[in-house]
Design an enzyme around this catalytic site. Structure first.
Site: not given
Ligand SMILES: [Zn+2]
Ligand SMILES: [Zn+2]
Length: 142
Positions: A70, A72
């Site tokens: 992901h 982040e």
């Molecule tokens: Zn995530």
């Protein structure tokens, strides 16, 4: 009119998101230090140097693509690799973080999450953010 810092960084997250290689989610993240300088960026994609979903297709498990890291996490892990402190940094992200990313951001010392899309907001992620006194702000128009 001059953009606010929040507008400025959120617009950058949208540009970062265009680099995503998993079309199941175009997400972009920018980590910003207390001097309003970008310390890291991340988008949804495979491990650096590995084949991406847009080349070899998704790797599905339980209805999710498991090939991608992901946005982040990518932004945080670049800092881990390069030895950049994210303590007290702000996380700008196109979509509200998933539970795992939320936990990682809190544990890494992120103090605020500013996002645009309230996509699949996890109740427990919200509870953890409140419990740990992380500032959360949604700005839907940038
Ligand atoms: Zn995530
Ligand atoms: Zn994928």
């Amino acid at each position: 009119m001059r953009k606010s810092w929040d507008e400025y960084f959120l617009e950058i997250t949208e540009m970062v998101a265009t680099r995503s290689t998993c079309d199941r989610a175009f997400v972009g993240c920018v980590l910003v230090n207390e001097d309003n300088r970008i310390i890291s960026t991340g988008y949804n994609g495979s491990i650096t140097g590995n084949k991406h979903c847009d080349e070899v297709g998704h790797t599905m498990r339980d209805g999710h693509c498991i090939a991608t890291i992901h946005a982040e996490m990518n932004a945080l892990l670049y800092c881990a690799k390069e030895g950049i402190s994210v303590k007290s940094a702000k996380c700008y992200v196109t979509h509200f973080p998933c539970l795992n990313c939320t936990k990682a951001l809190i544990q890494a010392g992120i103090k605020a999450i500013i996002y645009k899309e309230a996509y699949r907001v996890d109740d427990y992620a919200l509870e953890l953010l409140k419990r740990n006194k992380i500032e959360i702000k949604q700005i839907s128009e940038v």
